[in-house]
Design a protein around this motif. Structure first.
Motif, short mmCIF file in Angstrom:
data_model
loop_
_atom_site.label_atom_id
_atom_site.label_comp_id
_atom_site.label_asym_id
_atom_site.label_seq_id
_atom_site.Cartn_x
_atom_site.Cartn_y
_atom_site.Cartn_z
N PHE A 172 -12.68 0.37 11.51
CA PHE A 172 -12.35 1.51 10.66
C PHE A 172 -11.09 1.25 9.86
CE2 PHE A 172 -9.51 5.22 10.40
CZ PHE A 172 -10.19 5.95 9.46
N TRP A 173 -10.08 0.67 10.51
CA TRP A 173 -8.81 0.45 9.83
C TRP A 173 -8.93 -0.62 8.74
CZ3 TRP A 173 -5.14 3.96 10.85
CH2 TRP A 173 -3.91 3.80 10.24
N THR A 174 -9.79 -1.58 8.97
CA THR A 174 -10.03 -2.58 7.92
C THR A 174 -10.60 -1.91 6.68
OG1 THR A 174 -10.43 -4.29 9.60
CG2 THR A 174 -11.24 -4.72 7.38
N GLU A 175 -11.52 -0.98 6.87
CA GLU A 175 -12.07 -0.21 5.74
C GLU A 175 -10.96 0.59 5.04
OE1 GLU A 175 -15.28 2.26 6.92
OE2 GLU A 175 -16.48 0.61 7.73
N LEU A 176 -10.08 1.20 5.84
CA LEU A 176 -8.98 1.98 5.27
C LEU A 176 -8.07 1.10 4.42
CD1 LEU A 176 -7.19 4.51 5.07
CD2 LEU A 176 -6.10 3.78 7.20
N LEU A 177 -7.71 -0.06 4.95
CA LEU A 177 -6.85 -0.97 4.20
C LEU A 177 -7.46 -1.33 2.85
CD1 LEU A 177 -5.79 -3.40 7.07
CD2 LEU A 177 -4.27 -1.84 5.86
N LEU A 178 -8.73 -1.69 2.89
CA LEU A 178 -9.39 -2.18 1.68
C LEU A 178 -9.77 -1.06 0.72
CD1 LEU A 178 -11.59 -4.98 3.27
CD2 LEU A 178 -9.40 -5.22 2.06
N GLY A 235 -7.83 0.98 -0.58
CA GLY A 235 -6.82 1.05 -1.64
C GLY A 235 -6.74 -0.19 -2.50
N LEU A 236 -7.57 -1.20 -2.20
CA LEU A 236 -7.47 -2.47 -2.90
C LEU A 236 -7.67 -2.37 -4.41
CD1 LEU A 236 -7.04 -5.51 -2.85
CD2 LEU A 236 -9.46 -5.79 -2.23
N PRO A 237 -8.67 -1.66 -4.91
CA PRO A 237 -8.83 -1.59 -6.38
C PRO A 237 -7.58 -1.07 -7.09
CG PRO A 237 -10.82 -0.82 -5.30
CD PRO A 237 -9.80 -0.98 -4.22
N GLN A 238 -6.99 -0.01 -6.55
CA GLN A 238 -5.78 0.54 -7.17
C GLN A 238 -4.61 -0.42 -7.03
OE1 GLN A 238 -5.35 3.13 -8.98
NE2 GLN A 238 -6.89 4.67 -8.51
N LEU A 239 -4.50 -1.09 -5.89
CA LEU A 239 -3.40 -2.05 -5.68
C LEU A 239 -3.51 -3.23 -6.64
CD1 LEU A 239 -3.37 -1.92 -1.80
CD2 LEU A 239 -1.40 -1.38 -3.25
N LEU A 240 -4.74 -3.71 -6.83
CA LEU A 240 -4.95 -4.81 -7.77
C LEU A 240 -4.65 -4.38 -9.20
CD1 LEU A 240 -8.26 -6.31 -6.32
CD2 LEU A 240 -6.03 -7.44 -6.33
N GLU A 241 -5.15 -3.22 -9.57
CA GLU A 241 -4.96 -2.72 -10.93
C GLU A 241 -3.48 -2.52 -11.24
OE1 GLU A 241 -6.18 1.11 -13.73
OE2 GLU A 241 -7.06 0.89 -11.73
N ALA A 242 -2.72 -2.06 -10.25
CA ALA A 242 -1.30 -1.80 -10.46
C ALA A 242 -0.45 -3.06 -10.30
CB ALA A 242 -0.82 -0.73 -9.48
N PHE A 293 0.85 -1.19 0.00
CA PHE A 293 0.00 0.00 0.00
C PHE A 293 0.89 1.25 0.00
CE2 PHE A 293 -2.71 3.21 1.85
CZ PHE A 293 -4.03 2.84 1.66
N ASN A 294 1.87 1.26 0.92
CA ASN A 294 2.77 2.41 1.02
C ASN A 294 3.68 2.51 -0.19
OD1 ASN A 294 1.78 3.26 3.56
ND2 ASN A 294 2.99 1.69 4.57
N ASP A 295 4.13 1.37 -0.71
CA ASP A 295 4.96 1.38 -1.92
C ASP A 295 4.22 2.04 -3.09
OD1 ASP A 295 7.04 0.09 -0.64
OD2 ASP A 295 6.54 -1.89 -1.42
#
Length: 277
Positions: free
Chosen positions: A224-230, A232-239, A172-174
């Protein structure tokens, strides 16, 4: 958030309705921690850089009823959502102006209009944070206060040990780094402010350390943090930074954390305060 045009389309969390609602939830959830030491009692015309959907704008207008707020954001979509949101709030009526613009090149005259500035979760998404802070200083009157709240993502920790979550979080941070952002910019605020001429600079870590002493708040934060993590998932998967298998492991590990009787959540963000002179 305020970004360059190309990064607007690639904003890590996206611009979905779900993400916009998450930002409102985030503002309410973290309000007391963020605003516990903010004093804008001497400010009458506040500039909010990266106003997004107006989540922090609402808090500012409520907590400081004497101010007029000018919100600046690069995304027209976010500005439209902020307009829609704030128009429903009675105490905000006639007290705000929302503008689309680039925080690295603001269309404001120097030292004539604003006597305070607020930035929250903004610089992490901007390629040149020092340039933004320099522009903020340019447009503020001498002696104006500035408050900046930013991430320090290396501080995140959960117990039980969750290796897939940590692996996902680093990816995520990368991705944020590779999108010209900085997920650790909070630690650098003092240097950044000093480099562009601010005075009376202070920085303070603000920490969530939640364990068995506050189970209700801990459960709320883990959700809340679980929502935050997920988010970014669409962008992480796409990239191609993560795959669905890792995402499934993250969901399972966070479910285990949420159900653990001895769960621990830890995260520190940074808040800097400074004056233009």
């Amino acid at each position: 958030m305020t970004e360059t045009e190309s990064s607007e389309e690639k904003y890590l969390h996206g611009y979905s309705k779900e993400e916009q609602q998450r930002l409102y939830k985030q503002a309410r959830f973290m309000e007391n921690k963020i605003y516990s030491d903010i004093d804008f009692s001497t400010v009458t015309n506040l500039l909010e850089v990266g106003c997004g959907v107006g989540a922090q704008s609402e808090v500012l207008l409520r907590r400081f009823p004497h101010i007029h707020l000018t919100g600046l954001d690069y995304s027209e979509k976010q500005i439209k959502q902020a307009e829609s949101y704030l128009s429903t709030i009675p105490y905000a009526t006639n007290r705000y102006t929302l503008l689309q613009g680039n925080a690295m090149d603001m269309n404001f005259d120097s030292q004539t209009q604003f006597d305070g500035a607020f930035l929250c979760w903004v610089l992490e998404h901007i390629p040149e944070p020092a340039r933004v802070l320099s522009e903020v200083r340019r447009v503020l009157k001498p002696g104006s206060p500035v408050v900046i709240t930013e991430v320090l993502n290396s501080s995140f920790f959960v117990e039980p040990y969750s290796p897939s979550v940590l692996q996902y979080w680093m990816r995520f941070n990368d991705l944020q780094y590779d999108m010209s952002g900085d997920p650790f910019v909070g630690a650098k605020l003092g240097n950044l402010l000093q480099s562009v001429g601010y005075k009376r600079i202070t920085t303070e870590p603000k920490t969530y350390h939640l364990d068995n002493r506050n189970p209700a708040k801990r459960a709320e934060m883990i959700g809340f943090w679980t929502e935050l993590l997920l988010s970014g998932l669409p962008q992480l998967l796409e990239a191609g930074y993560v795959d669905e298998d890792l995402a499934d492991k993250v969901r399972e590990e966070m479910r285990i954390v949420a159900k653990s009787p001895n769960a621990v959540f830890f995260y520190t963000f940074m808040q800097a305060k400074a004056y233009t002179s």
